[in-house]
Write a protein that holds these residues in place. Structure first.
Motif, mmCIF file in Angstrom:
data_model
loop_
_atom_site.group_PDB
_atom_site.id
_atom_site.type_symbol
_atom_site.label_atom_id
_atom_site.label_comp_id
_atom_site.label_asym_id
_atom_site.label_seq_id
_atom_site.Cartn_x
_atom_site.Cartn_y
_atom_site.Cartn_z
ATOM 1 N N ARG A 119 86.230 16.151 -14.174
ATOM 2 C CA ARG A 119 86.015 16.442 -15.592
ATOM 3 C C ARG A 119 84.544 16.291 -15.968
ATOM 4 N NH1 ARG A 119 90.706 12.973 -16.014
ATOM 5 N NH2 ARG A 119 92.592 14.177 -16.371
ATOM 6 N N GLY A 120 83.889 15.290 -15.397
ATOM 7 C CA GLY A 120 82.489 15.063 -15.723
ATOM 8 C C GLY A 120 81.560 16.101 -15.131
ATOM 9 N N GLN A 121 81.959 16.699 -14.012
ATOM 10 C CA GLN A 121 81.070 17.614 -13.310
ATOM 11 C C GLN A 121 81.240 19.071 -13.729
ATOM 12 O OE1 GLN A 121 81.969 16.591 -9.226
ATOM 13 N NE2 GLN A 121 80.361 15.051 -9.147
ATOM 14 N N VAL A 122 82.467 19.502 -14.040
ATOM 15 C CA VAL A 122 82.678 20.923 -14.324
ATOM 16 C C VAL A 122 82.006 21.351 -15.621
ATOM 17 C CG1 VAL A 122 84.832 21.074 -13.031
ATOM 18 C CG2 VAL A 122 84.902 20.493 -15.478
ATOM 19 N N TYR A 123 81.795 20.406 -16.543
ATOM 20 C CA TYR A 123 81.158 20.780 -17.803
ATOM 21 C C TYR A 123 79.651 20.956 -17.675
ATOM 22 C CZ TYR A 123 85.592 19.997 -20.140
ATOM 23 O OH TYR A 123 86.913 20.083 -20.539
ATOM 24 N N LYS A 124 79.137 20.765 -16.474
ATOM 25 C CA LYS A 124 77.753 21.154 -16.211
ATOM 26 C C LYS A 124 77.629 22.675 -16.243
ATOM 27 C CE LYS A 124 76.560 17.186 -13.265
ATOM 28 N NZ LYS A 124 75.323 16.735 -13.922
ATOM 29 N N ILE A 125 78.768 23.361 -16.065
ATOM 30 C CA ILE A 125 78.784 24.828 -16.048
ATOM 31 C C ILE A 125 79.616 25.388 -17.188
ATOM 32 C CG2 ILE A 125 79.463 26.859 -14.694
ATOM 33 C CD1 ILE A 125 78.975 25.143 -12.190
ATOM 34 N N LEU A 126 80.799 24.858 -17.398
ATOM 35 C CA LEU A 126 81.707 25.403 -18.400
ATOM 36 C C LEU A 126 81.369 24.919 -19.805
ATOM 37 C CD1 LEU A 126 85.145 25.082 -16.559
ATOM 38 C CD2 LEU A 126 83.611 27.058 -16.657
ATOM 39 N N ASP A 127 81.716 25.741 -20.788
ATOM 40 C CA ASP A 127 81.567 25.386 -22.196
ATOM 41 C C ASP A 127 82.811 24.606 -22.624
ATOM 42 O OD1 ASP A 127 81.360 25.218 -24.923
ATOM 43 O OD2 ASP A 127 80.955 27.351 -25.243
ATOM 44 N N PRO A 128 82.654 23.323 -22.956
ATOM 45 C CA PRO A 128 83.829 22.519 -23.328
ATOM 46 C C PRO A 128 84.588 23.098 -24.518
ATOM 47 C CG PRO A 128 81.899 21.123 -22.981
ATOM 48 C CD PRO A 128 81.407 22.534 -22.981
ATOM 49 N N GLU A 129 83.864 23.783 -25.421
ATOM 50 C CA GLU A 129 84.499 24.327 -26.616
ATOM 51 C C GLU A 129 85.468 25.461 -26.279
ATOM 52 O OE1 GLU A 129 84.060 23.276 -29.803
ATOM 53 O OE2 GLU A 129 82.827 21.618 -29.031
ATOM 54 N N LYS A 130 85.238 26.111 -25.142
ATOM 55 C CA LYS A 130 86.073 27.255 -24.761
ATOM 56 C C LYS A 130 86.908 26.941 -23.521
ATOM 57 C CE LYS A 130 82.681 30.546 -26.589
ATOM 58 N NZ LYS A 130 81.767 31.673 -26.276
ATOM 59 N N THR A 131 87.101 25.643 -23.250
ATOM 60 C CA THR A 131 87.863 25.214 -22.071
ATOM 61 C C THR A 131 89.071 24.399 -22.499
ATOM 62 O OG1 THR A 131 85.820 25.104 -20.746
ATOM 63 C CG2 THR A 131 87.763 23.966 -19.886
ATOM 64 N N GLN A 132 90.233 24.855 -22.104
ATOM 65 C CA GLN A 132 91.472 24.111 -22.330
ATOM 66 C C GLN A 132 91.767 23.304 -21.075
ATOM 67 O OE1 GLN A 132 94.931 26.551 -22.993
ATOM 68 N NE2 GLN A 132 96.111 24.901 -23.931
ATOM 69 N N LEU A 133 91.616 22.011 -21.156
ATOM 70 C CA LEU A 133 91.818 21.137 -20.000
ATOM 71 C C LEU A 133 93.273 20.678 -19.970
ATOM 72 C CD1 LEU A 133 90.234 19.832 -17.659
ATOM 73 C CD2 LEU A 133 89.936 17.817 -19.106
ATOM 74 N N LEU A 134 93.968 21.014 -18.875
ATOM 75 C CA LEU A 134 95.398 20.732 -18.751
ATOM 76 C C LEU A 134 95.683 19.973 -17.464
ATOM 77 C CD1 LEU A 134 96.443 24.378 -19.642
ATOM 78 C CD2 LEU A 134 96.700 22.413 -21.176
ATOM 79 N N CYS A 135 96.757 19.232 -17.448
ATOM 80 C CA CYS A 135 97.219 18.529 -16.246
ATOM 81 C C CYS A 135 98.632 19.013 -15.931
ATOM 82 C CB CYS A 135 97.211 17.022 -16.456
ATOM 83 S SG CYS A 135 95.575 16.304 -16.656
ATOM 84 N N ASN A 136 98.857 19.481 -14.700
ATOM 85 C CA ASN A 136 100.166 20.092 -14.431
ATOM 86 C C ASN A 136 101.298 19.083 -14.276
ATOM 87 O OD1 ASN A 136 99.722 19.217 -11.794
ATOM 88 N ND2 ASN A 136 99.524 21.275 -10.935
ATOM 89 N N SER A 137 100.983 17.802 -14.302
ATOM 90 C CA SER A 137 102.065 16.818 -14.327
ATOM 91 C C SER A 137 102.838 16.889 -15.646
ATOM 92 C CB SER A 137 101.506 15.403 -14.135
ATOM 93 O OG SER A 137 100.616 15.064 -15.192
ATOM 94 N N ASP A 138 102.193 17.428 -16.690
ATOM 95 C CA ASP A 138 102.840 17.501 -18.003
ATOM 96 C C ASP A 138 104.081 18.380 -17.975
ATOM 97 O OD1 ASP A 138 100.925 15.856 -19.052
ATOM 98 O OD2 ASP A 138 99.741 17.450 -19.971
ATOM 99 N N TRP A 139 104.099 19.420 -17.134
ATOM 100 C CA TRP A 139 105.284 20.287 -17.090
ATOM 101 C C TRP A 139 106.032 20.214 -15.748
ATOM 102 C CZ3 TRP A 139 100.331 22.108 -18.039
ATOM 103 C CH2 TRP A 139 99.666 22.719 -16.964
ATOM 104 N N LEU A 140 105.370 19.728 -14.695
ATOM 105 C CA LEU A 140 106.050 19.640 -13.405
ATOM 106 C C LEU A 140 106.854 18.341 -13.271
ATOM 107 C CD1 LEU A 140 103.334 21.097 -10.977
ATOM 108 C CD2 LEU A 140 105.371 22.233 -11.889
ATOM 109 N N SER A 141 106.312 17.242 -13.781
ATOM 110 C CA SER A 141 107.024 15.963 -13.666
ATOM 111 C C SER A 141 108.386 15.968 -14.361
ATOM 112 C CB SER A 141 106.161 14.824 -14.220
ATOM 113 O OG SER A 141 105.051 14.576 -13.386
#
Length: 418
Positions: A119-141
Motif C-alpha cells: 500500500r505504501g509503495q504503489v501510491y508512488k505511481i497511482l493516484d490515491p483519489e482514483k484508486t479503489q483499494l480492496l481486499c479479496n478476503s472481504d468476499w472470499l472468506s
C-alpha cells in the motif's frame, strides 16, 4: 453505442486512448472488446473499472512490478477507476503460476505485513483519489462450502490442466494439491464480484485472468477485456527482473543507487525501459526512438536521461539532479570506474579452471575485432581490470562477479558470472 454514432472529437479520443493503453502491451484479449468499452465510456462518460490483483507474497516492489502499475496510471489519467485488489485471501494459498511444486502457504501475519508495504509503495505511481483499494478476503472468506463446490463445478479438470505448469507437473509425476486449482477460480471471482471491465496483468497471468472472463460469462455479465504486459528483463538483460537474482532496481532504493543501477543496464534495453516503466508521453517516446535510430542521440546520454527520469519519478527533481551530478563527478572528473558499464555474462563453460584468456575476452565483449588488435591494446597499456593495468598479452584472468574490464578511456564492461 456504435462507432458511427460518435462525433469526430469523440472518435479521436477513443483512438488516443487505444494508442496509450496499447503501448508496450504483449497481448489484448480481445482487442475489439477493449475498443467497444472505450466507445461506451467516451459516449456516456461512465468510467471503466480497471482491475489489478496483487498477492502480497513479497514485501518489496521493484521496477519490474511497476510495468502494470504504470498501465493503471495511464487509465487513471484518462478518467477511469482503478480497482487495486490486495489478495490477502488468495495470498494465503499462493499463485502456482510457473511453480514446479506446491507453494508454502503464508500466515495471516505475513500477508498483512506484506500488504501494508504494498500500500505504501504503489501510491508512488497511482493516484490515491482514483484508486479503489480492496481486499479479496472481504468476499472470499464468507463463501460457504456449498458456494465453493458450485464455483468448482463451472470448470473442468481438463481446463485446469491446460495450464502449462500444471501439465508439466502432472506429466512429471509431481504433486498438484487440489487447493491450487482454486487459485484461478478465486482470482476470477474477484472480477465477478467487482464487475471489472478490464483486467491488467503480466503474460504469466494469462490463464488466471482469462478465468475472470469465463466466470463473468457464467454469471451472465459482460466479460472483462484483458491487457497482458510483458515481463521486464532485469539488469543482466536476460532474465526476468527479480530480487532473488539480484538484477533489480527497487523503487525504495537510494537515489544514487537507483541511478547507478540504471546506468549498468545494457544499451539494447534502454528504450524498452523508457516504454514500460517511465512516465514519458507517447510523443516523447516516439521522438526518442527516432533520435536513437538516426544516431542523433548518444546511447550514454539516453541512458543518463533514463537514470535521471527514474530517480525523478521516485525521489523528486532535486534528488535526480544530485544523483546525475555525482555520476558525472565519479566518471569524468575522478576517472573512477563508471556506474554505466554494460553487463556481460560469463558462462561457466567458457572457463578453464576458473580462468579465461585475456585476449579472447577482449574480442568476445567487442573491445577488439581480432586477437592481434586485442594484443596491441594490451601492449599499449589500454586494458585494465578493476582499474589495474594488464600488460601480459598471453595472460589469463579469473573473472569475479562485478569485475570491471576496461579498454581505452570509454569502453567498460561489467562481468557477471552465470
Amino acid at each position: 453505442m456504435k462507432w458511427e454514432a460518435l462525433n469526430s472529437a469523440q472518435q479521436q479520443e477513443v483512438e488516443r486512448q487505444l494508442d496509450v493503453f496499447s503501448r508496450g502491451a504483449a497481448e489484448i484479449v480481445p482487442a475489439e472488446e477493449l475498443r467497444n468499452k472505450l466507445i461506451k465510456f467516451v459516449a456516456a462518460g461512465i468510467p471503466l473499472k480497471i482491475k489489478l490483483g496483487l498477492d502480497p507474497s513479497a514485501p518489496d516492489v521493484h521496477i519490474g512490478h511497476t510495468v502494470v502499475l504504470h498501465k493503471l496510471r495511464q487509465f487513471q489519467e484518462s478518467g477511469h477507476q482503478v480497482q487495486l485488489i490486495i489478495g490477502d485471501f488468495t495470498g494465503r494459498i499462493g499463485d502456482p503460476t510457473g511453480k514446479s511444486e506446491t507453494r508454502r502457504q503464508l500466515s495471516e501475519e505475513d500477508v498483512q505485513r506484506n500488504a501494508a508495504t504494498y500500500r505504501g509503495q504503489v501510491y508512488k505511481i497511482l493516484d490515491p483519489e482514483k484508486t479503489q483499494l480492496l481486499c479479496n478476503s472481504d468476499w472470499l472468506s464468507p463463501m460457504t462450502f456449498a458456494e465453493v463446490v458450485n464455483l468448482a463445478a463451472k470448470v473442468t479438470v481438463a481446463r485446469m490442466l491446460e495450464r502449462e505448469d500444471f501439465t508439466k507437473r502432472f506429466q512429471n509425476g509431481q504433486a498438484i494439491s487440489v487447493h491450487e486449482f482454486f487459485y484461478p477460480l478465486m482470482q476470477g471471482m474477484d472480477s465477478v464480484v467487482n464487475e471489472s471491465d478490464i483486467e491488467i496483468g503480466g503474460t504469466d497471468q494469462k490463464f488466471n485472468i482469462l478465468m475472470g472472463r469465463t466466470l463473468q460469462k457464467e454469471q451472465g455479465s459482460e466479460p472483462q477485456a484483458v491487457i497482458l504486459m510483458p515481463l521486464l528483463e532485469g539488469l543482466d538483460g536476460v532474465r526476468k527482473m527479480s530480487k532473488s537474482l539480484g538484477n533489480y532496481i527497487g523503487v525504495d532504493e537510494e537515489p544514487a543507487e537507483m541511478y547507478g543501477k540504471t546506468m549498468s543496464l545494457p544499451d539494447e534495453l534502454m528504450l524498452r525501459y523508457y516504454e514500460m516503466v517511465t512516465d514519458l508521453s507517447n510523443e516523447e517516446l516516439s521522438d526518442l526512438k527516432a533520435a536513437v535510430s538516426s544516431g542523433l542521440a548518444h546511447p550514454r546520454d539516453v541512458k543518463m536521461r533514463l537514470a535521471y527520469t527514474l530517480v525523478r519519478m521516485y525521489h523528486g527533481i532535486e534528488a535526480a539532479e544530485a544523483a546525475a551530478q555525482q555520476n558525472f563527478i565519479t566518471v569524468f572528473q575522478q576517472r573512477a570506474l563508471p556506474q554505466e558499464a554494460a553487463i556481460f555474462s560469463v558462462k561457466a563453460g567458457e572457463l578453464e579452471q576458473g580462468r579465461v584468456k585475456l585476449v579472447r575476452r577482449l574480442t568476445m565483449v567487442g573491445f577488439a575485432d581480432s586477437n592481434s588488435e586485442a594484443r596491441r591494446s594490451i601492449r599499449q597499456g589500454a586494458v585494465k581490470l578493476n582499474g589495474v593495468k594488464l600488460e601480459d598479452v598471453n595472460g589469463e584472468i579469473v573473472p569475479q562477479e562485478g569485475d570491471i574490464l576496461q579498454a581505452g578511456k570509454r569502453n567498460f564492461i561489467k562481468l557477471s558470472l552465470m
